[in-house]
Design a protein around this motif. Structure first.
Motif, PDB file in Angstrom:
ATOM      1  N   UNK A  60       0.815  -1.223   0.000  1.00 29.39           N
ATOM      2  CA  UNK A  60       0.000   0.000   0.000  1.00 29.39           C
ATOM      3  C   UNK A  60       0.849   1.274   0.000  1.00 29.39           C
ATOM      4  N   UNK A  61       1.925   1.277   0.788  1.00 25.39           N
ATOM      5  CA  UNK A  61       2.800   2.458   0.828  1.00 25.39           C
ATOM      6  C   UNK A  61       3.538   2.640  -0.495  1.00 25.39           C
ATOM      7  N   UNK A  62       3.947   1.533  -1.101  1.00 29.02           N
ATOM      8  CA  UNK A  62       4.635   1.629  -2.386  1.00 29.02           C
ATOM      9  C   UNK A  62       3.694   2.144  -3.470  1.00 29.02           C
ATOM     10  N   UNK A  63       2.451   1.693  -3.439  1.00 29.07           N
ATOM     11  CA  UNK A  63       1.463   2.183  -4.410  1.00 29.07           C
ATOM     12  C   UNK A  63       1.202   3.674  -4.226  1.00 29.07           C
ATOM     13  N   UNK A  64       1.206   4.111  -2.975  1.00 25.22           N
ATOM     14  CA  UNK A  64       1.006   5.533  -2.692  1.00 25.22           C
ATOM     15  C   UNK A  64       2.157   6.370  -3.250  1.00 25.22           C
ATOM     16  N   UNK A  65       3.379   5.846  -3.122  1.00 23.72           N
ATOM     17  CA  UNK A  65       4.543   6.544  -3.672  1.00 23.72           C
ATOM     18  C   UNK A  65       4.460   6.619  -5.190  1.00 23.72           C
ATOM     19  N   UNK A  66       3.977   5.543  -5.819  1.00 27.50           N
ATOM     20  CA  UNK A  66       3.857   5.540  -7.272  1.00 27.50           C
ATOM     21  C   UNK A  66       2.861   6.593  -7.751  1.00 27.50           C
ATOM     22  N   UNK A  67       1.768   6.768  -6.984  1.00 27.18           N
ATOM     23  CA  UNK A  67       0.787   7.788  -7.355  1.00 27.18           C
ATOM     24  C   UNK A  67       1.344   9.192  -7.173  1.00 27.18           C
ATOM     25  N   UNK A  68       2.169   9.375  -6.144  1.00 30.80           N
ATOM     26  CA  UNK A  68       2.714  10.703  -5.843  1.00 30.80           C
ATOM     27  C   UNK A  68       3.858  11.077  -6.763  1.00 30.80           C
ATOM     28  N   UNK A  74      13.067   9.105 -11.051  1.00 29.64           N
ATOM     29  CA  UNK A  74      14.242   9.270 -10.183  1.00 29.64           C
ATOM     30  C   UNK A  74      13.814   9.518  -8.741  1.00 29.64           C
ATOM     31  N   UNK A  75      12.864  10.416  -8.572  1.00 30.86           N
ATOM     32  CA  UNK A  75      12.367  10.725  -7.219  1.00 30.86           C
ATOM     33  C   UNK A  75      11.642   9.513  -6.627  1.00 30.86           C
ATOM     34  N   UNK A  76      10.903   8.782  -7.468  1.00 33.00           N
ATOM     35  CA  UNK A  76      10.201   7.593  -7.001  1.00 33.00           C
ATOM     36  C   UNK A  76      11.180   6.563  -6.458  1.00 33.00           C
ATOM     37  N   UNK A  77      12.264   6.363  -7.177  1.00 34.73           N
ATOM     38  CA  UNK A  77      13.271   5.397  -6.730  1.00 34.73           C
ATOM     39  C   UNK A  77      13.891   5.827  -5.402  1.00 34.73           C
ATOM     40  N   UNK A 327      21.493   4.276  -1.494  1.00 32.35           N
ATOM     41  CA  UNK A 327      21.077   5.675  -1.637  1.00 32.35           C
ATOM     42  C   UNK A 327      22.279   6.583  -1.849  1.00 32.35           C
ATOM     43  N   UNK A 328      23.392   6.300  -1.149  1.00 33.51           N
ATOM     44  CA  UNK A 328      24.592   7.120  -1.315  1.00 33.51           C
ATOM     45  C   UNK A 328      25.179   6.946  -2.712  1.00 33.51           C
ATOM     46  N   UNK A 329      25.174   5.722  -3.216  1.00 36.84           N
ATOM     47  CA  UNK A 329      25.666   5.485  -4.566  1.00 36.84           C
ATOM     48  C   UNK A 329      24.799   6.200  -5.596  1.00 36.84           C
ATOM     49  N   UNK A 330      23.480   6.190  -5.361  1.00 37.89           N
ATOM     50  CA  UNK A 330      22.568   6.889  -6.259  1.00 37.89           C
ATOM     51  C   UNK A 330      22.834   8.386  -6.239  1.00 37.89           C
ATOM     52  N   UNK A 331      23.077   8.925  -5.042  1.00 30.45           N
ATOM     53  CA  UNK A 331      23.351  10.352  -4.909  1.00 30.45           C
ATOM     54  C   UNK A 331      24.660  10.726  -5.609  1.00 30.45           C
TER      55      UNK A 331
END
Length: 386
Positions: A60-68, A74-77, A327-331
């Motif tokens: 449910x939280x992941x689906x909420x992030x996808x909608x937002x 990039x921001x979703x990831x 996350x650090x590698x992505x940044x």
């Protein structure tokens, strides 16, 4: 490749030898060997199943992030990685059992291909001499399609056993009581009279009892794998899990059993026999763990794991979790793509692309204003807006 088989096969060989000397039957030894390895790996399967159940709670939280943030991949990831880090979940955890299963398979293949080494414990020099004699008899006895083979050939020990069974007198004077040991073992290297060292054939020369049994083993391996695939798909639907790539999942569902059949027709029957029992025990373990990880129990476990991760992070701030490193590698990658360091606002928070564009426009306006003042020109901010 042979070196890889040797390294992995040695520990499995010791285990298989111990089991064989207890039960004195190779087929039964493979079943017991499979049970023992599954018990050894049970903690890994438990953790993987627990991680999978917890991931289901996050849907449910992941689906909420996808909608937002669906329009900003990039921001979703980034937000997904933050959520995983907060919950203390490693989404890559499910890859470990698959890797270990392949690792196990290499060991089993080596044990089945080299019973004279792993089960009988015959020394290397005697094995080499026996293989050389068997190779010299290859054309006469129709072994390896009548072609000679090297002593380091992966199937050399199976060829040697076949040659000894057909012409035992050629090996009678070898040391370590080689001929008697191999002959006695060959009688037990079977299931219902079929030699597990032989490779199943789709079109055998004659449909003997042995040929029929060997022919059935690959298809039983495929059916066992199909059972696992169907159950996994049914369970996903039952719990309401969102499965990405339905077409891909269908290919996997039917592709893996077909791959199992093809694989079992290209290796000694002992490997396919192991594959059958490995799939059956995997199904039983997965079924049992799915019954154990009810939504209520999983939610209670998730709260405990989340609290444990929080306490550990407070006590060991210098240590980073897998998701924090990701996350650090992505940044760092984003910094390179942006040509330098990531930009932050006055609060130290990372700026979005639109905020960075606005900042660039403001800097350009400021630069033009200074140039106009320096040379006494008129400057109108509205011109920049246009």
């Amino acid at each position: 490749m042979n070196a890889l088989y040797d390294i992995i096969g040695i520990p499995f060989g010791y285990l298989m030898r111990l089991i064989y000397y207890i039960c004195k039957n190779y087929a039964v030894s493979i079943i017991i060997f499979t049970v023992v390895t599954k018990l050894i790996l049970f903690p890994v399967n438990y953790k993987t199943q627990k991680s999978s159940a917890r991931m289901q709670l996050l849907n449910p939280k992941l689906e909420k992030l996808k909608k937002s943030f669906g329009s900003n991949p990039q921001r979703l990831q980034e937000e997904q990685q933050k959520l995983y880090a907060q919950e203390g979940i490693n989404p890559m955890a499910s890859c470990l059992p698959a890797f270990i299963q392949m690792f196990l398979l290499f060991g089993v293949i080596d044990v089945v291909y080299k019973p004279i080494t792993h089960i009988l414990g015959i020394t290397k020099s005697i094995r080499i001499e026996a293989a050389e004699r068997a190779s010299a008899l290859a054309e006469e006895l129709g072994i390896n399609n009548g072609r000679e083979f090297a002593s380091n050939n992966l199937r050399s020990e199976l060829f040697t056993m076949e040659a000894l069974n057909k012409k035992p007198d050629s090996f009678s004077n070898l040391a370590e009581n080689f001929s008697q040991k191999v002959s006695e073992f060959s009688d037990k290297f079977t299931i219902f009279g079929a030699n597990l060292g032989k490779t199943p054939e789709l079109h055998p020369d004659s449909w003997t009892k042995e040929a029929i049994i060997l022919f059935c083993i690959p298809f039983l391996a495929g059916l066992a794998q199909l059972l696992v695939s169907i159950y996994s798909q049914v369970h996903q639907k039952k719990i309401g899990a969102t499965v990405q790539g339905g077409g891909c999942m269908s290919v996997m569902m039917y592709g893996m059993p077909l791959l199992s059949i093809w694989f079992a027709f290209n290796v000694p029957a002992g490997v396919g026999f192991y594959w059958i029992w490995s799939s059956i025990f995997s199904f039983l373990i997965t079924f049992g763990l799915n019954q154990y990880f009810t939504p209520e129990r999983t939610e209670a476990i998730a709260e405990k794991e989340k609290e444990k991760a929080r306490i550990y992070a407070e006590k060991h701030p210098e240590k980073k979790t897998f998701m924090q490193r990701m996350m650090e590698q992505q940044a760092a990658l984003e910094q390179q793509q942006n040509g330098g360091s990531a930009r932050t606002n006055s609060n130290g928070e990372k700026m979005s692309r639109s905020e960075q564009n606005k900042q660039n426009r403001d800097k350009l306006k400021e630069a033009r204003k200074r140039m106009a003042e320096k040379y006494g020109d008129d400057y109108d901010e509205n011109d920049d807006d246009d």
